[in-house]
Design an enzyme around this catalytic site. Sequence first.
Site, PDB file in Angstrom:
ATOM      1  CE  LYS A 124      -4.330  -1.902   1.589  1.00 47.60           C
ATOM      2  NZ  LYS A 124      -5.486  -1.901   2.440  1.00 47.60           N
ATOM      3  CE  LYS A 207      -7.122  -7.988  -1.176  1.00 52.57           C
ATOM      4  NZ  LYS A 207      -7.550  -7.846   0.189  1.00 52.57           N
ATOM      5  CE  LYS A 210     -16.050  -0.925  -3.491  1.00 47.76           C
ATOM      6  NZ  LYS A 210     -16.972  -1.053  -2.389  1.00 47.76           N
TER       7      LYS A 210
HETATM    8  P1  ATP Z   1      -8.837  -3.543   0.264  1.00 46.78           P
HETATM    9  O1  ATP Z   1      -9.763  -2.909  -0.709  1.00 46.78           O
HETATM   10  O2  ATP Z   1      -7.945  -2.589   0.993  1.00 46.78           O
HETATM   11  O3  ATP Z   1      -8.102  -4.711  -0.332  1.00 46.78           O
HETATM   12  P2  ATP Z   1     -10.439  -5.436   1.366  1.00 46.78           P
HETATM   13  O4  ATP Z   1     -11.391  -5.506   0.250  1.00 46.78           O
HETATM   14  O5  ATP Z   1      -9.360  -6.472   1.509  1.00 46.78           O
HETATM   15  O6  ATP Z   1      -9.760  -4.054   1.372  1.00 46.78           O
HETATM   16  P3  ATP Z   1     -10.809  -5.543   4.159  1.00 46.78           P
HETATM   17  O7  ATP Z   1     -11.665  -4.738   5.067  1.00 46.78           O
HETATM   18  O8  ATP Z   1      -9.355  -5.275   4.211  1.00 46.78           O
HETATM   19  O9  ATP Z   1     -11.286  -5.375   2.689  1.00 46.78           O
HETATM   20  O10 ATP Z   1     -11.054  -7.080   4.394  1.00 46.78           O
HETATM   21  C1  ATP Z   1     -12.101  -7.616   5.144  1.00 46.78           C
HETATM   22  C2  ATP Z   1     -12.019  -9.134   5.167  1.00 46.78           C
HETATM   23  O11 ATP Z   1     -12.303  -9.652   3.864  1.00 46.78           O
HETATM   24  C3  ATP Z   1     -10.642  -9.688   5.539  1.00 46.78           C
HETATM   25  O12 ATP Z   1     -10.802 -10.794   6.399  1.00 46.78           O
HETATM   26  C4  ATP Z   1     -10.045 -10.099   4.244  1.00 46.78           C
HETATM   27  O13 ATP Z   1      -9.129 -11.151   4.395  1.00 46.78           O
HETATM   28  C5  ATP Z   1     -11.274 -10.555   3.473  1.00 46.78           C
HETATM   29  N1  ATP Z   1     -11.094 -10.404   2.046  1.00 46.78           N
HETATM   30  C6  ATP Z   1     -10.924  -9.225   1.379  1.00 46.78           C
HETATM   31  N2  ATP Z   1     -10.827  -9.435   0.060  1.00 46.78           N
HETATM   32  C7  ATP Z   1     -10.948 -10.781  -0.117  1.00 46.78           C
HETATM   33  C8  ATP Z   1     -10.943 -11.620  -1.267  1.00 46.78           C
HETATM   34  N3  ATP Z   1     -10.807 -11.134  -2.483  1.00 46.78           N
HETATM   35  N4  ATP Z   1     -11.117 -12.943  -1.085  1.00 46.78           N
HETATM   36  C9  ATP Z   1     -11.290 -13.456   0.144  1.00 46.78           C
HETATM   37  N5  ATP Z   1     -11.295 -12.719   1.263  1.00 46.78           N
HETATM   38  C10 ATP Z   1     -11.135 -11.399   1.152  1.00 46.78           C
END
Ligand code: ATP
Length: 344
Positions: A124, A207, A210
């Site tokens: 990040k 992955k 957002k």
């Molecule tokens: P960012 O947009 O910063 O990547 P994020 O979408 O990962 O954020 P978080 O709030 O960081 O959202 O994650 C919330 C939960 O969802 C965490 O337990 C994370 O491991 C899980 N998670 C996020 N994206 C995925 C994904 N693509 N597949 C499976 N689990 C996910």
Amino acid sequence: MDGKIILVANTPKERVLSGIQPTHESFHLGNYLGAIKQWVDLQNTNDAFYCVVDLHALTVETKPEDFKRRNLASVAQLIALGLDPEKCTLFIQSHVPAHNQLGWVLECMTGFGEASRMTQFKDKSQKAGSDRTVVGLFTYPILQAADILLYQANKVPVGEDQRQHIELTRDLGQRFNSRFGETFTIPEGYILKAGAKINDLQDPTSKMSKSSSSGAGVIELMDAPEINTKKIKSAVTDTGRDVTFDEKEKPGISNLLTIYSALTGKDISQSQADFEGKGYGDFKGAVAEVVVEYLRPVREKANELLKDEAHLNSLLKIGAEKAEAVASQTLKNVYDRMGLIPRG
Ligand code: ATP
Ligand code: LTN
């Protein structure tokens, strides 16, 4: 009563804790399948604490009115997805000040090099550049460790990307225990294979997230059915014609099969069998239908809950009180063991 004594087995339930950031208007399918779905299952058999980690979300600059709305929208979605405030403790992180307080203590026990090795921070901060990276992003995993250790959690249900943060939490808990005596339960990550990593529909080797994509490959839970149908029908697929699971050669099809299988409860081979002899078009249409029908009642319920803010706030108040009772006890033990003088 006829004087009989009934013995009830009283094995203590395991403690579960997890958190999610309210950084967007809607959670996405990766958040649900990677984490929230497990939260819902675990609340039935464990003493579960779930928090909307608003303090973590402050690492992303957001307008106050958006911030407030996203917090409530997060709570509404969690309930709509199946969290039951009667079965679990659902609360907002900033309502329990012990999170910041333990966070500072743990910061004083974390090496600079150790924190610098966190891959999520490296990714990040590299994207943002050092002048636009806030210090809170650097200490983020330490606050996360405080969230977990405060509740003496045994299990932490998260997606695969959080594994390193759970390792740091374990290291910090063990370090504290060996310096000051047994104080914290050392938690384990609860990371299920199925759903642990849902990929972006447009870039199926990364992955679903957002913050790192245009959004065209991200299924948002609160989006209208037409939008999600369109995104799934335009998902990137692979060469070939058969609907088979092969993450290396067919990442796009495999990702869609993972989603289909997780939402229908069928295993991957059963899911594959559903599409034997059918082409990618039929397959994507069927996945879209399953996703949209799964999400329809969730979206409706979340919107319904959002109409009554006072009700949501009253549920959060009860959650914060239950959380505070556990957290303040842990913090008290921590301060005592470190030699801080209690206020008279
Ligand atoms: P960012 O947009 O910063 O990547 P994020 O979408 O990962 O954020 P978080 O709030 O960081 O959202 O994650 C919330 C939960 O969802 C965490 O337990 C994370 O491991 C899980 N998670 C996020 N994206 C995925 C994904 N693509 N597949 C499976 N689990 C996910
Ligand atoms: N960093 C986590 C969110 C989070 C969390 C926690 C998860 C903050 N505190 C405590 C589990 C336990 C993420 O999902 N991105």
